[in-house]
Design a protein around this motif. Structure first.
Motif, PDB file in Angstrom:
ATOM      1  N   LEU A  12      18.316   2.497 127.322  1.00  0.00           N
ATOM      2  CA  LEU A  12      17.573   1.312 127.804  1.00  0.00           C
ATOM      3  C   LEU A  12      17.674  -0.013 126.700  1.00  0.00           C
ATOM      4  CD1 LEU A  12      15.914  -0.485 130.016  1.00  0.00           C
ATOM      5  CD2 LEU A  12      13.845   0.672 128.975  1.00  0.00           C
ATOM      6  N   LEU A  13      17.414   0.399 125.402  1.00  0.00           N
ATOM      7  CA  LEU A  13      17.517  -0.579 124.551  1.00  0.00           C
ATOM      8  C   LEU A  13      18.855  -1.189 124.387  1.00  0.00           C
ATOM      9  CD1 LEU A  13      15.885  -1.519 122.057  1.00  0.00           C
ATOM     10  CD2 LEU A  13      16.691   0.377 120.771  1.00  0.00           C
ATOM     11  N   ARG A  14      20.085  -0.529 124.520  1.00  0.00           N
ATOM     12  CA  ARG A  14      21.300  -1.081 124.832  1.00  0.00           C
ATOM     13  C   ARG A  14      21.280  -2.043 125.753  1.00  0.00           C
ATOM     14  NH1 ARG A  14      24.894  -1.003 120.639  1.00  0.00           N
ATOM     15  NH2 ARG A  14      26.390  -1.001 122.261  1.00  0.00           N
ATOM     16  N   ARG A 201      19.514 -11.916 112.892  1.00  0.00           N
ATOM     17  CA  ARG A 201      20.823 -12.576 112.423  1.00  0.00           C
ATOM     18  C   ARG A 201      20.962 -13.775 113.422  1.00  0.00           C
ATOM     19  NH1 ARG A 201      22.664  -7.112 113.046  1.00  0.00           N
ATOM     20  NH2 ARG A 201      22.896  -6.148 110.820  1.00  0.00           N
ATOM     21  N   ILE A 202      20.308 -13.581 114.672  1.00  0.00           N
ATOM     22  CA  ILE A 202      20.643 -14.928 115.411  1.00  0.00           C
ATOM     23  C   ILE A 202      19.701 -15.937 114.793  1.00  0.00           C
ATOM     24  CG2 ILE A 202      20.189 -15.822 117.431  1.00  0.00           C
ATOM     25  CD1 ILE A 202      21.223 -13.428 118.654  1.00  0.00           C
ATOM     26  N   ALA A 203      18.468 -15.588 114.314  1.00  0.00           N
ATOM     27  CA  ALA A 203      17.423 -16.632 113.690  1.00  0.00           C
ATOM     28  C   ALA A 203      17.805 -17.123 112.471  1.00  0.00           C
ATOM     29  CB  ALA A 203      16.139 -15.968 113.820  1.00  0.00           C
ATOM     30  N   THR A 204      18.882 -16.612 111.752  1.00  0.00           N
ATOM     31  CA  THR A 204      19.239 -17.441 110.528  1.00  0.00           C
ATOM     32  C   THR A 204      20.345 -18.358 110.794  1.00  0.00           C
ATOM     33  OG1 THR A 204      19.011 -15.227 109.299  1.00  0.00           O
ATOM     34  CG2 THR A 204      20.635 -16.631 108.521  1.00  0.00           C
ATOM     35  N   VAL A 205      21.210 -18.053 111.899  1.00  0.00           N
ATOM     36  CA  VAL A 205      22.077 -18.938 112.491  1.00  0.00           C
ATOM     37  C   VAL A 205      21.346 -19.988 113.067  1.00  0.00           C
ATOM     38  CG1 VAL A 205      24.196 -19.384 113.784  1.00  0.00           C
ATOM     39  CG2 VAL A 205      23.830 -16.948 112.720  1.00  0.00           C
ATOM     40  N   VAL A 206      20.308 -19.814 113.921  1.00  0.00           N
ATOM     41  CA  VAL A 206      19.924 -20.924 114.742  1.00  0.00           C
ATOM     42  C   VAL A 206      19.099 -21.656 113.569  1.00  0.00           C
ATOM     43  CG1 VAL A 206      17.752 -21.445 116.010  1.00  0.00           C
ATOM     44  CG2 VAL A 206      19.514 -19.728 116.803  1.00  0.00           C
ATOM     45  N   TYR A 252      24.571 -12.997 120.551  1.00  0.00           N
ATOM     46  CA  TYR A 252      23.915 -11.631 120.740  1.00  0.00           C
ATOM     47  C   TYR A 252      24.484 -10.395 120.504  1.00  0.00           C
ATOM     48  CZ  TYR A 252      20.236  -7.996 121.820  1.00  0.00           C
ATOM     49  OH  TYR A 252      19.405  -6.663 121.574  1.00  0.00           O
ATOM     50  N   ARG A 253      25.634 -10.312 121.205  1.00  0.00           N
ATOM     51  CA  ARG A 253      26.463  -9.055 121.110  1.00  0.00           C
ATOM     52  C   ARG A 253      27.183  -9.274 119.597  1.00  0.00           C
ATOM     53  NH1 ARG A 253      27.643  -5.839 125.233  1.00  0.00           N
ATOM     54  NH2 ARG A 253      28.313  -4.615 123.451  1.00  0.00           N
ATOM     55  N   TRP A 254      27.408 -10.267 119.268  1.00  0.00           N
ATOM     56  CA  TRP A 254      28.175 -10.198 117.725  1.00  0.00           C
ATOM     57  C   TRP A 254      27.115  -9.931 116.690  1.00  0.00           C
ATOM     58  CZ3 TRP A 254      25.846 -13.527 113.979  1.00  0.00           C
ATOM     59  CH2 TRP A 254      26.475 -13.274 112.813  1.00  0.00           C
ATOM     60  N   GLN A 259      29.107  -8.085 114.116  1.00  0.00           N
ATOM     61  CA  GLN A 259      29.142  -9.119 113.068  1.00  0.00           C
ATOM     62  C   GLN A 259      29.921  -8.718 111.945  1.00  0.00           C
ATOM     63  OE1 GLN A 259      26.531  -7.211 113.577  1.00  0.00           O
ATOM     64  NE2 GLN A 259      25.882  -5.999 111.874  1.00  0.00           N
ATOM     65  N   ASN A 260      30.491  -7.218 111.806  1.00  0.00           N
ATOM     66  CA  ASN A 260      31.361  -6.771 110.825  1.00  0.00           C
ATOM     67  C   ASN A 260      32.956  -6.911 111.347  1.00  0.00           C
ATOM     68  OD1 ASN A 260      29.353  -5.816 108.965  1.00  0.00           O
ATOM     69  ND2 ASN A 260      29.233  -4.126 110.280  1.00  0.00           N
ATOM     70  N   GLU A 261      33.109  -7.459 112.477  1.00  0.00           N
ATOM     71  CA  GLU A 261      34.431  -7.557 112.985  1.00  0.00           C
ATOM     72  C   GLU A 261      34.967  -8.697 112.497  1.00  0.00           C
ATOM     73  OE1 GLU A 261      36.865  -7.794 117.367  1.00  0.00           O
ATOM     74  OE2 GLU A 261      35.120  -6.548 117.048  1.00  0.00           O
TER      75      GLU A 261
END
Length: 270
Positions: A12-14, A201-206, A252-254, A259-261
């Motif tokens: 479910l978390l996924r 991670r998203i928060a840092t970008v935003v 979000y998926r990144w 993020q390491n790709e």
């Protein structure tokens, strides 16, 4: 052997945070919920005694039923829905199992804005760019999948909020707004208890893109460019928001597992 209609907390978390997440229905009895009033992100509350109302609310959509321990209530409701031809699963271990799973966030029910209807209503300034798209994405994917967003002139946000029982956000002088160097998106992560690695991670970008501190995140300039581009493509704010949701779904998926790709040319270069 696991039941064919059982879903684990890890599975479910996924799904949570993605656009195709099933409807998560918390059917814990009131006494149990009052002892620990928190919800799995995006979950709705419904009584197990109102099956007709639940089927109407689901409107044919796939559901995941959650009770306190994942035993009689959730399995019974899930089985009832399947007997009516609806696709449904129950959460293994229920809320107890979810709490025990590492990294599984829970939204405090008290943090949800009070509303007279079945879904929350939010209002902010028109012509959104970054924070005012990121916040609706977060709410739709992790808090209230059916939330309504109103975009109005800056001077009318307070009045619209009062007349339409809407919650103002990303304007000065309200609860849901910037605090110091942090954005409204950060405020929502903290209040809704959604501080996961991916959302951080998203928060840092935003934050970097929204406050013009592009050196704080390599991805911020790209988010800014795409956000400005969307605002030029769409005159209608709601159409722009819907298009922007797909942008944040990809981000979000990144942030969650990509993020390491990296990418290079030619394709077989190591």
């Amino acid at each position: 052997m696991a039941a064919p209609n059982e879903i684990t907390p890890a599975q479910l978390l996924r799904k949570i945070g993605t656009p195709d997440v099933p409807v998560i229905v918390d059917i814990s009895i009131p006494e149990d919920f009052e002892d620990d009033p928190k919800l799995i992100p995006g979950a709705i509350r419904h009584s197990h005694t109102d099956m007709a109302g639940l089927m109407a609310k689901l409107n044919g959509r796939h559901s995941i039923i959650v009770c306190q321990k994942g035993i009689k209530l959730s399995q019974g409701v899930s089985a009832w829905l399947r007997s009516e031809g609806l696709s449904s699963e129950y959460l293994q271990g229920g809320n107890y199992g979810w709490r025990a799973h590492a990294g599984a966030p829970r939204v405090p029910f008290a943090a949800l804005p009070v509303t007279s209807g079945s879904n929350t209503i939010w209002v902010t300034r028109h012509r959104p760019k970054i924070d005012r798209i990121a916040c609706p994405w977060l709410i739709r994917r992790f808090v209230d999948p059916k939330a309504r967003f109103l975009f109005v002139s800056p001077a009318e946000v307070a009045g619209v909020a009062q007349r339409f029982e809407a919650t103002p956000f990303d304007v000065e002088g309200v609860y849901w707004t910037h605090e110091g160097p942090k954005c409204t998106f950060d405020k929502m992560l903290d209040t809704f208890n959604l501080r996961t690695d991916a959302l951080d991670r998203i928060a840092t970008v935003v934050r970097a893109a929204d406050t013009n501190k592009l050196d704080q995140s390599p991805q911020a300039a790209g988010l800014l460019a795409l956000s400005v581009g969307l605002s030029r493509l769409y005159r209608d704010d709601n159409a722009q928001m819907e298009a922007g949701l797909a942008l944040y779904d990809a981000l979000y998926r990144w942030a969650r597992d990509g993020q390491n790709e990296s990418h290079d040319w030619p394709g077989d270069r190591t």
